[in-house]
Design a protein around this motif. Structure first.
Motif, PDB file in Angstrom:
ATOM      1  N   PRO A 107       0.850  -1.171  -0.011  1.00 36.09           N
ATOM      2  CA  PRO A 107      -0.073   0.008   0.038  1.00 36.09           C
ATOM      3  C   PRO A 107       0.899   1.331   0.086  1.00 36.09           C
ATOM      4  N   VAL A 108       2.192   1.233   0.193  1.00 33.80           N
ATOM      5  CA  VAL A 108       3.045   2.304   0.342  1.00 33.80           C
ATOM      6  C   VAL A 108       3.610   2.609  -1.179  1.00 33.80           C
ATOM      7  N   ASN A 109       4.000   1.766  -1.973  1.00 33.64           N
ATOM      8  CA  ASN A 109       4.514   2.226  -3.161  1.00 33.64           C
ATOM      9  C   ASN A 109       3.850   1.592  -4.382  1.00 33.64           C
ATOM     10  N   GLY A 110       2.581   0.659  -4.101  1.00 31.75           N
ATOM     11  CA  GLY A 110       1.804   0.139  -5.211  1.00 31.75           C
ATOM     12  C   GLY A 110       2.512  -1.169  -5.908  1.00 31.75           C
ATOM     13  N   GLU A 111       3.451  -1.511  -5.203  1.00 32.06           N
ATOM     14  CA  GLU A 111       4.242  -2.836  -5.970  1.00 32.06           C
ATOM     15  C   GLU A 111       3.449  -4.139  -5.790  1.00 32.06           C
ATOM     16  N   MET A 112       3.207  -4.886  -6.778  1.00 33.33           N
ATOM     17  CA  MET A 112       2.882  -6.361  -6.477  1.00 33.33           C
ATOM     18  C   MET A 112       3.746  -7.314  -6.515  1.00 33.33           C
ATOM     19  N   VAL A 113       3.852  -8.087  -5.305  1.00 30.42           N
ATOM     20  CA  VAL A 113       4.858  -9.004  -5.011  1.00 30.42           C
ATOM     21  C   VAL A 113       4.365 -10.226  -4.902  1.00 30.42           C
TER      22      VAL A 113
END
Length: 473
Positions: free
Chosen positions: A172-178
């Motif tokens: 939720p901080v940088n929008g990355e999907m891991v």
């Protein structure tokens, strides 16, 4: 001609029975009042076999069916569609089932095996402007977010060559999907591939990791600084699969192994911790502790449900139950073990949270209370919902009438700036006596008060797995 579904399969009857129809409903009837500010679409996925399978059926093997509930100004519309995967298309053209289930793979027609198709039946995620239907041994399958029409495999510009987990984590901080894939170098191999996709949906980074042994790695957890891979002794074996024995089986002697990797690290940076044998299908959350450690909240089984020992025999006399526990890792210390403490008393599954706090310290969690895999016909078992304050251990519950079963709860914030836990819970409820389903809307802060609105379907949403919310706009 399509064959009748068998009547002696517990996961093809009652709540678990397949739905044979697709439909559109532009205005669903409502009891109570749907909050006018609840605007967006709730998507839910689950196994719903198009045709009767060959051999014994396993719940995890049915074709994916998506259910989409669109909310707008107090009104709710509905659409359901099978995910039209290559497997679905081939069987649809054939007019009957061509495949064996998870433990009956040897009964699948060779041309369907060669297709190596997803069933896309486990989760559905919105990220980077794409709606992705997921399982865990193939690439994600993209569908149109409105019509649910197929768009085909999504491989992120051909950079993804292996499977994608059904449980990616969105930062939720940088929008990355891991996300990761297991058996990444072929069926029943110990290889894991970690991938990172930026908020625009572009694959940025991949890391190859070798686990201690081949395992069914259904889910994992991520913090702001680390990725945590749990390797449990639910092992995979090509030798077993080739000889008609269980492809996945419980081997507790191998123990539990937890690999922890810095978010920006390489395979050489993985540190392995060991613990007693157990299984976790679904964690609730993980975060970095103020003292530099890592906290993981996990829905833990002592033995896994739905899977046998290597000889095919049952590993438990009853239905195993999962309970919420907290694992704490001292990543700065020298110990190769971790500490466990119980968090909640009520057994359950499908833990979720306010996703704005995924990877971060949090307080409020939600899950299905009761045995979600109970499949007896006409039983009086029920599965309700639980809200737990993980700081205090206090629980609130909602229990539907006897026989009714709640699906996974999904949290929707009241508004973008609302505090943690201030919002709504959405969950389907199967009404056993009427053999149909409602979608319930709860005030997440007052779960035990019951739904503020019930959105009525005239048919059943079959027992399924996971879903997510896509805000409007």
């Amino acid at each position: 001609m399509a064959k009748a579904f068998p009547t002696d399969e517990p996961y093809l009857s009652g709540y678990f029975a397949p739905l044979h129809a697709e439909c559109d409903a532009p205005n669903l009837p409502v009891t109570g009042e749907v909050p006018a500010t609840l605007r967006g679409t709730y998507y839910r996925n689950g196994p719903n076999p198009q045709f009767a399978p060959r051999g014994r059926y396993h719940w995890f093997s049915g074709d994916g069916m998506l259910h989409a509930f669109q909310f707008d100004s107090g009104r709710v519309s509905y659409r359901n569609r099978w995910v039209r995967t290559p497997k679905w298309e081939m069987e649809h053209a054939n007019g009957e089932g061509m495949s064996g289930s998870l433990s009956s793979r040897h009964l699948t027609e060779p041309r369907l095996l060669e297709l190596n198709s997803t069933v896309a039946n486990t989760n559905v995620v919105w990220h980077g402007g794409r709606l992705l239907a997921l399982e865990e041994v193939h690439a994600p399958f993209e569908v149109d977010p409105v019509s649910l029409a197929p768009r085909g495999y999504q491989t992120f510009g051909d950079k993804l060559s292996g499977p994608m987990t059904a449980h990616p984590k969105i930062d939720p901080v940088n929008g990355e999907m891991v996300f990761f894939g297991y058996a990444a170098r072929g069926p029943f191999t110990p290889d894991l591939m970690l991938h990172v996709v930026d908020k625009a949906g572009q694959l940025q980074r991949s890391v190859h990791i070798v686990a201690p042994f081949p395992s069914m790695v259904h889910d994992f957890v991520v913090t702001q600084t680390h990725v945590i891979f749990p390797i449990f002794p639910l092992t995979g074996s090509m030798e077993r699969a080739s000889s008609g024995r269980p492809p996945y089986a419980w081997e507790p002697g191998k123990g539990t192994h937890i690999g922890i990797l810095p978010r920006n690290g390489t395979a050489a940076d993985v540190r392995w911790f060991t613990g007693d044998p157990c299984y976790v299908f679904h964690p609730m959350n993980a975060y970095d502790a103020p003292d530099g450690g890592i906290v993981c909240d996990m829905m833990k089984y002592d033995v896994p449900p739905l899977f046998p020992g290597p000889d095919g025999q049952k590993i438990s006399s009853g239905a195993p139950a999962a309970r919420l526990v907290r694992w704490t890792f001292d990543v700065a210390g020298k110990s190769g073990s971790y500490r466990e403490q119980p968090l909640g008393d009520t057994p359950g599954e499908f833990p979720r949270l306010d996703e704005r706090f995924a990877t971060l310290p949090y307080r409020h969690g939600y899950y299905c209370g009761g045995d979600i895999s109970a499949s007896g016909k006409g039983d009086a078992l029920r599965s309700g919902l639980v809200h737990i304050d993980v700081a205090s251990g206090q629980e609130a519950q909602y229990q539907p009438p006897a026989g009714d079963k709640c699906g996974e709860p999904i949290f929707v914030p009241r508004h973008a700036d609302a505090g943690e836990g201030d919002g709504w819970l959405l969950a389907t409820i199967w009404r056993a006596a009427e053999n149909r389903s409602d979608l319930a809307v709860f005030n997440a802060k007052a779960l035990s008060a019951g739904p503020v609105a019930l959105i009525h379907l005239s048919h059943r949403v079959p027992a399924g797995f996971h879903g997510n919310w896509r805000p409007a706009g």
